[in-house]
Scaffold this motif. Structure first.
Motif, PDB file in Angstrom:
ATOM      1  N   UNK A 132      14.643  13.953  83.581  1.00 22.34           N
ATOM      2  CA  UNK A 132      15.843  14.481  82.526  1.00 22.34           C
ATOM      3  C   UNK A 132      16.320  16.055  83.025  1.00 22.34           C
ATOM      4  N   UNK A 133      16.092  16.339  84.328  1.00 22.43           N
ATOM      5  CA  UNK A 133      17.083  17.098  85.325  1.00 22.43           C
ATOM      6  C   UNK A 133      18.318  15.875  85.459  1.00 22.43           C
ATOM      7  N   UNK A 134      18.068  14.430  86.117  1.00 24.08           N
ATOM      8  CA  UNK A 134      18.732  13.622  86.227  1.00 24.08           C
ATOM      9  C   UNK A 134      19.520  13.271  85.662  1.00 24.08           C
ATOM     10  N   UNK A 135      19.315  13.132  84.326  1.00 25.56           N
ATOM     11  CA  UNK A 135      20.271  13.025  83.239  1.00 25.56           C
ATOM     12  C   UNK A 135      21.222  14.261  82.674  1.00 25.56           C
ATOM     13  N   UNK A 142      24.429  14.589  85.242  1.00 26.32           N
ATOM     14  CA  UNK A 142      25.352  13.517  85.606  1.00 26.32           C
ATOM     15  C   UNK A 142      26.225  13.688  83.941  1.00 26.32           C
ATOM     16  N   UNK A 143      25.172  14.474  83.528  1.00 25.82           N
ATOM     17  CA  UNK A 143      26.527  14.744  81.713  1.00 25.82           C
ATOM     18  C   UNK A 143      26.890  16.249  82.065  1.00 25.82           C
ATOM     19  N   UNK A 144      26.913  17.043  83.318  1.00 28.25           N
ATOM     20  CA  UNK A 144      27.438  17.754  84.312  1.00 28.25           C
ATOM     21  C   UNK A 144      26.828  19.124  83.220  1.00 28.25           C
ATOM     22  N   UNK A 145      25.758  19.042  83.058  1.00 25.90           N
ATOM     23  CA  UNK A 145      25.096  20.857  82.261  1.00 25.90           C
ATOM     24  C   UNK A 145      24.370  20.968  83.601  1.00 25.90           C
ATOM     25  N   UNK A 146      24.589  20.945  84.873  1.00 28.05           N
ATOM     26  CA  UNK A 146      24.082  21.308  85.293  1.00 28.05           C
ATOM     27  C   UNK A 146      23.136  22.864  85.823  1.00 28.05           C
ATOM     28  N   UNK A 147      23.209  23.747  84.957  1.00 28.59           N
ATOM     29  CA  UNK A 147      22.364  24.310  84.735  1.00 28.59           C
ATOM     30  C   UNK A 147      21.085  24.389  84.469  1.00 28.59           C
ATOM     31  N   UNK A 148      20.929  23.149  83.127  1.00 29.55           N
ATOM     32  CA  UNK A 148      19.924  22.652  82.497  1.00 29.55           C
ATOM     33  C   UNK A 148      18.999  21.601  83.847  1.00 29.55           C
ATOM     34  N   UNK A 149      19.952  20.768  84.682  1.00 28.55           N
ATOM     35  CA  UNK A 149      19.065  20.161  85.453  1.00 28.55           C
ATOM     36  C   UNK A 149      18.387  20.797  86.916  1.00 28.55           C
ATOM     37  N   UNK A 180      14.346  20.406  87.532  1.00 30.07           N
ATOM     38  CA  UNK A 180      14.029  19.606  88.961  1.00 30.07           C
ATOM     39  C   UNK A 180      13.623  21.336  89.521  1.00 30.07           C
ATOM     40  N   UNK A 181      13.523  22.382  89.348  1.00 28.09           N
ATOM     41  CA  UNK A 181      12.933  23.354  89.344  1.00 28.09           C
ATOM     42  C   UNK A 181      11.397  22.974  89.089  1.00 28.09           C
ATOM     43  N   UNK A 182      11.617  23.097  88.065  1.00 21.89           N
ATOM     44  CA  UNK A 182      10.407  22.917  87.464  1.00 21.89           C
ATOM     45  C   UNK A 182       9.526  21.497  88.113  1.00 21.89           C
ATOM     46  N   UNK A 183      10.008  20.235  88.253  1.00 18.28           N
ATOM     47  CA  UNK A 183       9.255  19.549  89.001  1.00 18.28           C
ATOM     48  C   UNK A 183       9.357  20.123  90.084  1.00 18.28           C
ATOM     49  N   UNK A 224      23.670  21.610  93.299  1.00 21.04           N
ATOM     50  CA  UNK A 224      24.603  23.187  93.863  1.00 21.04           C
ATOM     51  C   UNK A 224      25.814  22.730  94.457  1.00 21.04           C
ATOM     52  N   UNK A 225      26.007  21.408  95.420  1.00 24.45           N
ATOM     53  CA  UNK A 225      26.794  20.392  95.729  1.00 24.45           C
ATOM     54  C   UNK A 225      27.450  20.397  94.595  1.00 24.45           C
TER      55      UNK A 225
END
Length: 223
Positions: free
Chosen positions: A50-53, A56-63, A67-70, A96-97
């Motif tokens: 889910x984080x990867x998607x 890609x969608x540019x929704x970086x805070x959701x990403x 990823x932090x949960x994972x 972050x980049x």
């Protein structure tokens, strides 16, 4: 069933159908949470997907959130030196980049590198990938010599492990060319883009996006 949802989501992601991908990854997550519990490694995989998607969608805070949960699950269940933990660090560093948070990006890519060096050895292609990731962040920070240092480390591994005509080698040449262009050394930039173009043309064909991108850079140098 959750595995099937993840597989279908993966195909939608590759097709660029990101909302459909999210829908299927979230269905997989719901099943995994119910059947396996909130701290199972498969739950971490769904969070990562889910984080990867979202990335890609540019929704970086959701990403980052996913990823932090994972990462939290993987650290607890797999230990701090597991390859999946390194994968999470890479994913978080990439977000972050893109957010322009370069020091945080470096921190996470360096953690991934440390794990890969310890678990896979100094000449593994994953180590080269981490060097490239670190080099890319240094390039964006304007630290061109540090960028080159890391790209050259990546290239040395790739040449030895993958051979001189592998597309990953071409990508490292491409990365180095961008740095030389930024350093105003256009002769060196041209040299490395020509090396990259030769490999991409031979291995991926004349119409591949990588081949066309490098050709565009070479054409721009002639103007």
């Amino acid at each position: 069933v959750a595995t099937s949802y993840n597989n279908i989501g993966g195909v939608h992601r590759l097709k660029g159908e990101y909302d459909k991908a999210l829908e299927h990854f979230q269905k997989a997550l719901a099943i995994d949470l119910k059947q396996l519990g909130p701290e199972h490694p498969d739950v971490a995989t769904s969070y990562n997907n889910i984080g990867l998607v979202y990335d890609i969608k540019g929704e970086y805070d959701h990403a980052l959130e996913h990823h932090q949960k994972a990462l939290a699950i993987r650290l607890k269940q797999l230990g701090p030196e597991h390859p999946d933990v390194a994968t999470s660090y890479i994913s978080i560093g990439a977000v972050h980049e893109k957010k322009g948070e370069y020091d945080k990006a470096l921190e996470h890519h360096q953690k991934a590198l440390a794990i890969d060096l310890k678990t896979k050895g100094p000449e593994h292609p994953h180590v080269a990938m981490s060097y490239n990731n670190i080099g890319a962040v240094h390039h964006k920070k304007g630290e061109h010599d540090k960028a080159l240092e890391h790209f050259q480390k990546a290239l040395a591994i790739q040449l030895k492990q993958l051979g001189p005509e592998h597309p990953d080698v071409a990508q490292s040449y491409n990365n180095m060319a961008y740095v030389y262009k930024a350093k105003k050394d256009l002769a060196k930039a041209k040299e490395y883009w020509e090396k990259a173009y030769e490999i991409f043309f031979k291995k991926l064909g004349p119409n591949h996006p990588h081949t066309n991108l490098v050709k565009g850079q070479l054409d721009a140098l002639k103007e």
